[in-house]
Design a protein around this motif. Structure first.
Motif, mmCIF file in Angstrom:
data_model
loop_
_atom_site.group_PDB
_atom_site.id
_atom_site.type_symbol
_atom_site.label_atom_id
_atom_site.label_comp_id
_atom_site.label_asym_id
_atom_site.label_seq_id
_atom_site.Cartn_x
_atom_site.Cartn_y
_atom_site.Cartn_z
ATOM 1 N N PRO A 117 0.831 -1.298 -0.024
ATOM 2 C CA PRO A 117 -0.143 0.054 0.144
ATOM 3 C C PRO A 117 0.805 1.180 -0.029
ATOM 4 O O PRO A 117 2.054 1.406 0.558
ATOM 5 N N THR A 118 0.407 2.326 -0.496
ATOM 6 C CA THR A 118 1.010 3.827 -0.479
ATOM 7 C C THR A 118 0.480 4.431 0.703
ATOM 8 O O THR A 118 1.284 5.644 0.869
ATOM 9 N N ASN A 119 -0.188 3.795 1.912
ATOM 10 C CA ASN A 119 -0.282 4.585 2.972
ATOM 11 C C ASN A 119 -0.787 3.534 4.050
ATOM 12 O O ASN A 119 -0.706 2.405 3.830
ATOM 13 N N GLU A 120 -0.792 4.138 5.241
ATOM 14 C CA GLU A 120 -0.782 3.233 6.567
ATOM 15 C C GLU A 120 -2.344 2.770 6.711
ATOM 16 O O GLU A 120 -2.458 1.900 7.661
ATOM 17 N N GLN A 121 -3.264 3.021 5.979
ATOM 18 C CA GLN A 121 -4.747 2.912 6.395
ATOM 19 C C GLN A 121 -5.189 1.341 6.414
ATOM 20 O O GLN A 121 -5.602 1.010 7.275
ATOM 21 N N PHE A 122 -4.714 0.965 5.347
ATOM 22 C CA PHE A 122 -4.915 -0.648 5.223
ATOM 23 C C PHE A 122 -4.325 -1.414 6.368
ATOM 24 O O PHE A 122 -4.786 -2.336 6.682
ATOM 25 N N LYS A 123 -3.009 -1.181 6.564
ATOM 26 C CA LYS A 123 -2.421 -1.545 7.584
ATOM 27 C C LYS A 123 -3.086 -1.622 9.022
ATOM 28 O O LYS A 123 -3.171 -2.727 9.762
ATOM 29 N N THR A 124 -3.483 -0.409 9.300
ATOM 30 C CA THR A 124 -4.175 -0.248 10.436
ATOM 31 C C THR A 124 -5.631 -1.113 10.597
ATOM 32 O O THR A 124 -5.869 -1.660 11.713
ATOM 33 N N VAL A 125 -6.140 -1.130 9.588
ATOM 34 C CA VAL A 125 -7.630 -2.128 9.613
ATOM 35 C C VAL A 125 -7.207 -3.408 9.870
ATOM 36 O O VAL A 125 -7.806 -4.055 10.509
ATOM 37 N N ILE A 126 -6.328 -3.778 8.938
ATOM 38 C CA ILE A 126 -6.005 -5.361 8.684
ATOM 39 C C ILE A 126 -5.177 -5.845 10.008
ATOM 40 O O ILE A 126 -5.692 -6.931 10.542
ATOM 41 N N ASP A 127 -4.025 -4.917 10.573
ATOM 42 C CA ASP A 127 -3.629 -5.559 11.591
ATOM 43 C C ASP A 127 -4.795 -5.422 13.154
ATOM 44 O O ASP A 127 -4.740 -6.591 13.861
ATOM 45 N N GLY A 128 -5.494 -4.694 12.838
ATOM 46 C CA GLY A 128 -6.793 -4.868 13.996
ATOM 47 C C GLY A 128 -7.427 -5.907 14.049
ATOM 48 O O GLY A 128 -8.301 -6.383 15.096
ATOM 49 N N VAL A 129 -7.707 -6.461 12.973
ATOM 50 C CA VAL A 129 -8.531 -7.760 12.609
ATOM 51 C C VAL A 129 -7.682 -9.012 12.706
ATOM 52 O O VAL A 129 -7.888 -9.998 13.584
ATOM 53 N N PHE A 130 -6.587 -8.904 11.995
ATOM 54 C CA PHE A 130 -5.990 -10.286 11.712
ATOM 55 C C PHE A 130 -5.135 -10.731 12.910
ATOM 56 O O PHE A 130 -4.555 -11.761 13.012
ATOM 57 N N ARG A 131 -4.523 -9.619 13.485
ATOM 58 C CA ARG A 131 -3.511 -9.546 14.560
ATOM 59 C C ARG A 131 -4.220 -9.619 15.984
ATOM 60 O O ARG A 131 -3.653 -9.897 16.882
ATOM 61 N N ALA A 132 -5.458 -9.665 16.050
ATOM 62 C CA ALA A 132 -6.251 -9.461 17.152
ATOM 63 C C ALA A 132 -6.352 -11.006 17.855
ATOM 64 O O ALA A 132 -6.435 -11.939 17.039
ATOM 65 N N PRO A 133 -6.222 -10.965 19.252
ATOM 66 C CA PRO A 133 -6.349 -12.387 19.694
ATOM 67 C C PRO A 133 -7.857 -12.818 19.574
ATOM 68 O O PRO A 133 -8.845 -12.039 19.358
#
Length: 211
Positions: A193-209
């Motif tokens: 991605p060219t910005n951080e928004q996707f990382k923020t969204v996906i990390d919040g879902v896929f890295r969540a316990p």
């Protein structure tokens, strides 16, 4: 004919420096040993730099994603249904794929897809989802040995004077995708991605316990 076009496309991408050898993300992948299921509640998308600096966008649909493959570099979560879509001109390609989660949490997750599964092509997302429902009633998607949808759309929409090779590169395929393209059973990653928004969204879902 399709096999020839796929070979030409792979050669074109390799010649542009995107690598004939498998990059770390898709090297030595193993089937996941522990099951993990994640539910994505809303569409997630990101923009990336395509061919000749042209910006493109890829989307990950809401749905169920299951950990399917992993290596030291990260994990691949595959959607239960066709889950990845992007536009090429006026054509929408809905593909079998999911999201790659890097082991290094400072890196951004990326969307990936597979070549050769039965692809869905449409003019609108609503039409594509309708076709997806019909396909789901027939059972799991199977490999059909054809060229991937994104490439096929590019070839079909190319001017008559443009070669298949030029069409693929010109559509942003070569600069937009990175993977072990000599091996069509490997996941193919879109550029980061060219910005951080996707990382923020996906990390919040896929890295969540998980509950």
């Amino acid at each position: 004919m399709m096999g020839i076009l796929r070979t030409l496309l792979a050669c074109a991408i390799c010649s542009l420096g995107l690598g004939c050898a498998a990059p770390p993300e898709v090297s030595s992948l193993q089937k996941a040993t522990s099951p993990r299921i994640v539910n994505l509640e809303a569409d997630a998308s990101y923009k990336f730099s395509g061919a000749f600096g042209k910006e493109a966008e890829v989307h990950l649909l809401p749905g169920t994603y299951r950990l399917e493959k992993e290596n030291a570099s990260g994990q691949f979560y595959l959607g239960d249904l066709h889950s990845v879509w992007w536009m090429l001109g006026s054509d929408l390609a809905l593909l079998r794929g999911g999201v790659w989660m890097p082991t290094d949490s400072s890196k951004s997750p990326r969307i990936y897809f597979y070549y050769g599964y039965q692809e869905i092509r449409a003019k609108t997302l609503a039409d594509a989802l309708s076709q997806r429902r019909e396909l789901a009633t027939k059972g799991s998607p199977v490999r059909d040995g054809s060229i991937d949808a994104a490439t096929a759309v590019a070839l079909q929409s190319a001017p008559p004077t443009m070669s298949p090779l030029q069409a693929g590169v010109g559509a942003g395929i070569a600069a937009g995708l990175v993977g072990a393209l000599a091996d069509f059973d490997s996941p193919v990653l879109y550029q980061p991605p060219t910005n951080e928004q996707f990382k923020t969204v996906i990390d919040g879902v896929f890295r969540a316990p998980q509950p």
